[in-house]
Write a protein that holds these residues in place. Structure first.
Motif, short mmCIF file in Angstrom:
data_model
loop_
_atom_site.label_atom_id
_atom_site.label_comp_id
_atom_site.label_asym_id
_atom_site.label_seq_id
_atom_site.Cartn_x
_atom_site.Cartn_y
_atom_site.Cartn_z
N ARG A 1 29.00 -33.78 6.89
CA ARG A 1 30.04 -33.57 5.87
C ARG A 1 29.48 -32.88 4.64
NH1 ARG A 1 33.08 -39.49 6.34
NH2 ARG A 1 33.72 -39.25 8.54
N LYS A 2 28.25 -33.23 4.27
CA LYS A 2 27.61 -32.56 3.14
C LYS A 2 27.38 -31.09 3.43
CE LYS A 2 25.27 -36.61 1.19
NZ LYS A 2 23.96 -37.22 0.85
N LEU A 3 26.97 -30.79 4.67
CA LEU A 3 26.76 -29.39 5.05
C LEU A 3 28.08 -28.62 5.02
CD1 LEU A 3 24.19 -29.68 7.97
CD2 LEU A 3 23.84 -28.52 5.79
N TYR A 4 29.17 -29.25 5.49
CA TYR A 4 30.46 -28.58 5.48
C TYR A 4 30.94 -28.32 4.04
CZ TYR A 4 31.28 -28.98 10.50
OH TYR A 4 31.21 -28.83 11.86
N GLN A 5 30.65 -29.23 3.13
CA GLN A 5 31.00 -29.01 1.72
C GLN A 5 30.23 -27.83 1.15
OE1 GLN A 5 30.26 -32.74 -0.24
NE2 GLN A 5 32.08 -33.73 0.60
N ARG A 6 28.96 -27.72 1.52
CA ARG A 6 28.15 -26.61 1.03
C ARG A 6 28.62 -25.30 1.65
NH1 ARG A 6 22.20 -28.44 1.11
NH2 ARG A 6 22.16 -27.57 3.23
N ILE A 7 28.99 -25.33 2.94
CA ILE A 7 29.50 -24.14 3.59
C ILE A 7 30.79 -23.66 2.91
CG2 ILE A 7 30.66 -23.38 5.72
CD1 ILE A 7 28.53 -24.95 7.26
N LYS A 8 31.65 -24.61 2.58
CA LYS A 8 32.90 -24.27 1.90
C LYS A 8 32.63 -23.62 0.55
CE LYS A 8 37.33 -26.32 0.53
NZ LYS A 8 38.13 -27.57 0.48
N PHE A 9 31.63 -24.11 -0.17
CA PHE A 9 31.26 -23.53 -1.46
C PHE A 9 30.76 -22.10 -1.30
CE2 PHE A 9 27.72 -22.62 -4.38
CZ PHE A 9 28.40 -22.61 -5.58
N TYR A 10 29.87 -21.88 -0.32
CA TYR A 10 29.34 -20.54 -0.09
C TYR A 10 30.44 -19.57 0.32
CZ TYR A 10 24.58 -22.46 -0.22
OH TYR A 10 23.41 -23.06 -0.60
N GLN A 11 31.37 -20.03 1.16
CA GLN A 11 32.46 -19.16 1.60
C GLN A 11 33.35 -18.73 0.43
OE1 GLN A 11 34.18 -21.69 4.59
NE2 GLN A 11 33.18 -20.60 6.28
N LYS A 12 33.61 -19.67 -0.47
CA LYS A 12 34.42 -19.33 -1.65
C LYS A 12 33.70 -18.33 -2.54
CE LYS A 12 37.32 -23.45 -2.15
NZ LYS A 12 37.69 -24.59 -3.03
N GLN A 13 32.40 -18.53 -2.74
CA GLN A 13 31.64 -17.61 -3.58
C GLN A 13 31.59 -16.21 -2.98
OE1 GLN A 13 30.16 -18.23 -6.66
NE2 GLN A 13 31.36 -20.12 -6.56
N LEU A 14 31.37 -16.12 -1.68
CA LEU A 14 31.32 -14.81 -1.04
C LEU A 14 32.67 -14.12 -1.07
CD1 LEU A 14 29.10 -15.67 2.07
CD2 LEU A 14 28.43 -14.39 0.04
N ALA A 15 33.75 -14.89 -0.86
CA ALA A 15 35.09 -14.31 -0.92
C ALA A 15 35.40 -13.80 -2.32
CB ALA A 15 36.13 -15.35 -0.49
N HIS A 16 34.98 -14.53 -3.34
CA HIS A 16 35.19 -14.11 -4.73
C HIS A 16 34.44 -12.81 -5.02
CE1 HIS A 16 35.90 -14.39 -9.03
NE2 HIS A 16 34.60 -14.25 -9.24
N LYS A 17 33.22 -12.70 -4.53
CA LYS A 17 32.44 -11.48 -4.75
C LYS A 17 33.09 -10.28 -4.07
CE LYS A 17 27.91 -13.75 -5.19
NZ LYS A 17 27.62 -13.29 -6.56
N ARG A 18 33.66 -10.49 -2.89
CA ARG A 18 34.33 -9.38 -2.20
C ARG A 18 35.59 -8.95 -2.93
NH1 ARG A 18 32.88 -12.48 2.43
NH2 ARG A 18 35.00 -13.34 2.54
#
Length: 397
Positions: free
Chosen positions: A224-241
């Protein structure tokens, strides 16, 4: 005179394919070799597919023309080889055309998963790879077949693994995100597991698996901790795009964060596979007959939230590895029919809930019961929903 009795115990040996996935650490020269073989595999596939399409069009226009096959397409490609192709492994071309022939066979069988017509390979795909059936494990390293007139050739160091023994079959090597991996299928001999006389049933749920001896958590806290971190990275990458457009993917920070995202995905897969492998091994070691449900996972994906939970619970992967392990070790796997009411049936009296009395993922709104409660309105039994389902599945043996 006392007679002596001799008991002969026959041990049934079975040849199976056991695949080990390892990380490759090639030097600079072998990196170029692996990259060129990946490109060559893609080239052979695309050339073979184009040749196949042309031969099929000719066959439809003129019935006297030969129908295309893997054999005829391979002969055509070999006859038209360019000089630069002789510096690369001939088995790459042979196996690419063989796989193309299998893809065409699957195209005529609509029951195949991901059914469709063979498509051309793109050089922009994240994963590029090739196959060879002449690889060897020498002194703990992977040795590929060396083409003629090539002097510089080195064995490839692989990640440490405890079990790399048996007859090595067709090896798949691929490059993904700058890293190199290999799937090493070994043909090994396995003994049937001893009979225990015990049976079990498994009720699959989102986040956990229930069976006769307890519960296995498929979404532990570390996942669950890994999934939370994955969700954070996905949001950051989407924002950069969104902010930077197409230029975002070329930035150093974007590339670094994407590498972290891919690293966490690999960790998730490793943890999930470890849980499933250990649990299925425990089942085939301790039980002779195992009952599971024949679930239609695609029909259960009602929303993107439910789809995400089902994907993380890995129902399909669990059934896949349990199936081949039961075949390996001589255990019996029983599939309950999709219409079998394991959740709605009372394991005490056999009453089946219908209509508004049915239990849903949220429980029962009419009788205000929770999602994990089973209350039988015929005999009055109050049971745990998952334990009740396991008992119903066990009754099929």
């Amino acid at each position: 005179m006392r007679s002596e009795k001799t008991t002969l115990i026959w041990v049934v040996m079975m040849l199976v394919i056991r695949t080990q996935k390892v990380r490759l650490y090639p030097n600079r020269h072998m990196k170029k070799v692996l990259d060129s073989l990946c490109d060559y595999r893609r080239y052979c596939w695309n050339e073979g597919l184009a040749t196949w399409n042309d031969m099929y069009d000719l066959y439809t226009l003129d019935s006297s023309s030969p129908r295309p096959s893997a054999y005829s397409v391979r002969n055509e490609l070999v006859a038209n080889k360019a000089d630069w192709q002789y510096a690369l492994s001939a088995r790459t071309l042979q196996l690419a055309v063989t796989d193309l022939g299998q893809a065409w066979q699957n195209f005529f069988d609509k029951s195949q998963p991901d059914w469709g017509k063979p498509a051309f390979k793109s050089k922009k795909a994240a994963r590029q790879g090739f196959k060879t059936d002449r690889a060897k494990i020498v002194a703990g390293k992977l040795r590929l077949d060396k083409p003629h007139d090539i002097k510089d050739w080195y064995d490839i160091r692989i990640s440490k693994h405890s079990d790399l023994s048996g007859v090595l079959k067709v090896v798949s090597i691929y490059r993904e995100n700058g890293k190199y991996w290999a799937s090493l299928p070994f043909e090994v001999e396995l003994d049937n597991k001893p009979q225990t006389g015990d049976n079990s049933a498994v009720d699959v749920n989102v986040g956990h698996l229930n069976y006769t001896a307890g519960v296995v958590n498929t979404l532990p806290k570390r996942l669950r901790k890994l999934y939370q971190r994955i969700k954070f990275y996905q949001k950051q990458l989407a924002h950069k795009r969104v902010v930077n457009g197409k230029k975002a993917t070329k930035g150093s920070r974007y590339v670094a964060m994407r590498a972290k995202l891919q690293r966490d995905y690999r960790k998730v897969v490793k943890i999930q596979h470890d849980i499933m492998q250990k649990f299925t091994t425990k089942l085939v070691n301790n039980y002779d007959k195992i009952v599971i449900e024949d679930l239609s996972v695609k029909a259960m994906q009602m929303s993107h939230v439910a789809s995400k939970g089902l994907q993380r619970s890995m129902f399909g992967y669990f059934r896949q590895i349990l199936t081949y392990k039961c075949d390996w070790y001589g255990k019996e796997l029983i599939l309950a029919d999709q219409g079998y009411p394991s959740t709605q049936r009372c394991s005490k009296c056999g009453h089946i809930k219908v209509g508004d009395d049915k239990i849903t993922l949220q429980g029962n709104e009419r009788h205000r019961t929770k999602h994990n409660e089973y209350v039988c309105y015929s005999c009055g039994a109050v049971l745990n929903r998952d334990e009740n389902a396991v008992a119903n599945l066990l009754a099929l043996i």
